[in-house]
Design an enzyme around this catalytic site. Structure first.
Site, PDB file in Angstrom:
ATOM      1  N   ASP A 122       0.855  -1.187   0.000  1.00 17.02           N
ATOM      2  CA  ASP A 122       0.000   0.000   0.000  1.00 17.02           C
ATOM      3  C   ASP A 122       0.891   1.237   0.000  1.00 17.02           C
ATOM      4  O   ASP A 122       1.705   1.432   0.910  1.00 17.02           O
ATOM      5  CB  ASP A 122      -0.895  -0.019   1.244  1.00 17.02           C
ATOM      6  CG  ASP A 122      -2.021   0.989   1.175  1.00 17.02           C
ATOM      7  OD1 ASP A 122      -2.192   1.626   0.117  1.00 17.02           O
ATOM      8  OD2 ASP A 122      -2.741   1.144   2.179  1.00 17.02           O
ATOM      9  N   MET A 123       0.757   2.046  -1.025  1.00 19.32           N
ATOM     10  CA  MET A 123       1.560   3.260  -1.134  1.00 19.32           C
ATOM     11  C   MET A 123       1.040   4.308  -0.146  1.00 19.32           C
ATOM     12  O   MET A 123      -0.157   4.562  -0.092  1.00 19.32           O
ATOM     13  CB  MET A 123       1.520   3.780  -2.570  1.00 19.32           C
ATOM     14  CG  MET A 123       1.973   2.732  -3.580  1.00 19.32           C
ATOM     15  SD  MET A 123       1.719   3.213  -5.306  1.00 19.32           S
ATOM     16  CE  MET A 123       1.550   1.594  -6.085  1.00 19.32           C
ATOM     17  N   ASP A 142      -2.852   2.434  -6.164  1.00 15.89           N
ATOM     18  CA  ASP A 142      -1.808   2.497  -5.139  1.00 15.89           C
ATOM     19  C   ASP A 142      -1.814   1.306  -4.183  1.00 15.89           C
ATOM     20  O   ASP A 142      -1.291   1.403  -3.073  1.00 15.89           O
ATOM     21  CB  ASP A 142      -1.940   3.804  -4.342  1.00 15.89           C
ATOM     22  CG  ASP A 142      -3.271   3.915  -3.602  1.00 15.89           C
ATOM     23  OD1 ASP A 142      -4.171   3.085  -3.835  1.00 15.89           O
ATOM     24  OD2 ASP A 142      -3.403   4.846  -2.776  1.00 15.89           O
ATOM     25  N   GLU A 143      -2.357   0.169  -4.621  1.00 11.54           N
ATOM     26  CA  GLU A 143      -2.524  -0.939  -3.687  1.00 11.54           C
ATOM     27  C   GLU A 143      -2.607  -2.260  -4.452  1.00 11.54           C
ATOM     28  O   GLU A 143      -3.202  -2.334  -5.524  1.00 11.54           O
ATOM     29  CB  GLU A 143      -3.815  -0.715  -2.895  1.00 11.54           C
ATOM     30  CG  GLU A 143      -4.111  -1.712  -1.808  1.00 11.54           C
ATOM     31  CD  GLU A 143      -5.429  -1.397  -1.124  1.00 11.54           C
ATOM     32  OE1 GLU A 143      -5.754  -2.095  -0.146  1.00 11.54           O
ATOM     33  OE2 GLU A 143      -6.158  -0.483  -1.573  1.00 11.54           O
TER      34      GLU A 143
END
EC number: 2.7.7.7
Length: 347
Positions: A9-10, A103-104
């Site tokens: 996860d960013m 983003d994940e």
């Protein structure tokens, strides 16, 4: 061999990209989503979160909570560019990558001939070197626990949850941490005195099934460390859509059609680039009372052109009875098929 699943996860992704591109923003309360009073927060930096700002919060509320906030518009193309670089790093490790969003993602690293910690360090270091961003990683033997682990000590976190730690490691957590329990479900459980996973654990499966139907079984199993979902390496895109909050509330359908026209062009370009057509059109509106309404239409044929999308979306709009003014409108297309023949004939 026991399964090994990684969830990546960013951290505060959109805001982090802005701070990487503009170093003067670092350490400041950056809020992504535009400066309009009628906008909505897409995401924000951890400095802004300290003021109580959250994703999906109206901009006017975010400004009230964080007067010193730096509000920036969404630059989706830039975020997609950085996301692609990061996902390419994932694919260096394994082809078993399940994107959840820009983003994940989940990675199944069961058969990778490196230790999970070595893989996590490799990914974190490469992401930092190539993008300047941090990423949080969770590792466990199923998707539910891996996702829970990635959120354990964000930002820049790394957490492994082992089988022997279940269920006790989960007991102190609030029930909102259980994947699948939304705000309404959490409130229902709070109303009967259930606030922690330990309290939820004591409820019989029959009661959870009575509360949530078949999904109650999944909740019962997850807090006992059971989650048999596989990492899906191919995820079919369900819909392509665009929406926006209007500059001013309106019930003038002619004005709304101007937005539909712009959406139709953007959606058509995306569909053409992916060589797909769709036959389900959906209109979404949000009233000034913040009530969402959707209305869909399934066609007998597949479409992709701007003209067809605009025509069908407008026909749905004409059928809507606007009892109060609209603050948001959106259009989406779904029920896709690939269009390889037309794409080849183009060349």
């Amino acid at each position: 061999m026991d399964k090994v699943v990684m969830h990546v996860d960013m951290d505060a992704f959109f805001a982090a990209v802005e701070m990487a591109d503009n170093k003067s923003l670092r350490g400041k309360p950056v809020i992504i989503g535009g400066n309009s009073e009628r906008g909505v927060v897409a995401t924000c930096s951890y400095e802004a979160r300290a003021y109580g700002v959250r994703s999906a919060m109206p901009t006017y509320m975010a400004k009230a909570k964080c007067p010193s906030g730096i509000f920036l518009p969404v630059r989706y193309e830039r975020y997609r560019e950085i996301s692609n670089k990061i996902f390419n790093i994932f694919y260096e490790i394994t082809s078993y990558v399940e994107p959840l969003s820009i983003d994940e993602a989940y990675l199944d690293i069961t058969h990778v001939d490196r230790s999970p910690l070595d893989i996590a360090s490799f990914i974190k270091n490469r992401v930092k070197e190539e993008t300047g961003l941090t990423i949080s990683v969770g590792i466990s033997y199923n998707k539910f626990l891996a996702k829970l682990a990635s959120d354990w000590n964000k930002p820049n976190g790394l957490k492994i949850i082992k089988p022997e730690e279940i269920p006790k490691i989960l007991f102190p957590l609030t029930i909102g941490k259980v994947y699948g329990l939304g705000n309404k479900s959490v409130k229902r459980l709070n109303n009967i005195g259930i606030f922690t996973i330990e309290e939820l654990y004591k409820l019989p499966q029959d009661l959870l099934t009575e509360f949530f139907g078949k999904f109650g079984v999944a909740i019962y199993e997850r807090i006992r460390g059971i989650d048999n979902r596989e990492v899906q390496i191919s995820r079919e895109r369900k819909s392509i859509g665009r929406e926006t909050t209007l500059a001013s509330d309106t019930d003038d359908k002619n004005k709304l059609k101007l937005y539909i026209e712009a959406f139709a062009k953007s959606i058509s370009n995306t569909m053409e680039s992916k060589s797909i057509r769709g036959k389900n059109i959906t209109i979404k509106i949000k009233t000034v009372s913040f009530i969402n309404h959707t209305k869909s239409k399934t066609l007998s044929h597949y479409i992709f052109s701007q003209e067809d999308i605009y025509k069908e979306a407008c026909s749905i709009l004409e059928e809507l009875e606007l009892e109060e003014k609209i603050r948001l409108i959106g259009v989406s297309v779904s029920s896709f098929k690939e269009d390889r023949v037309e794409q080849l004939s183009f060349f």
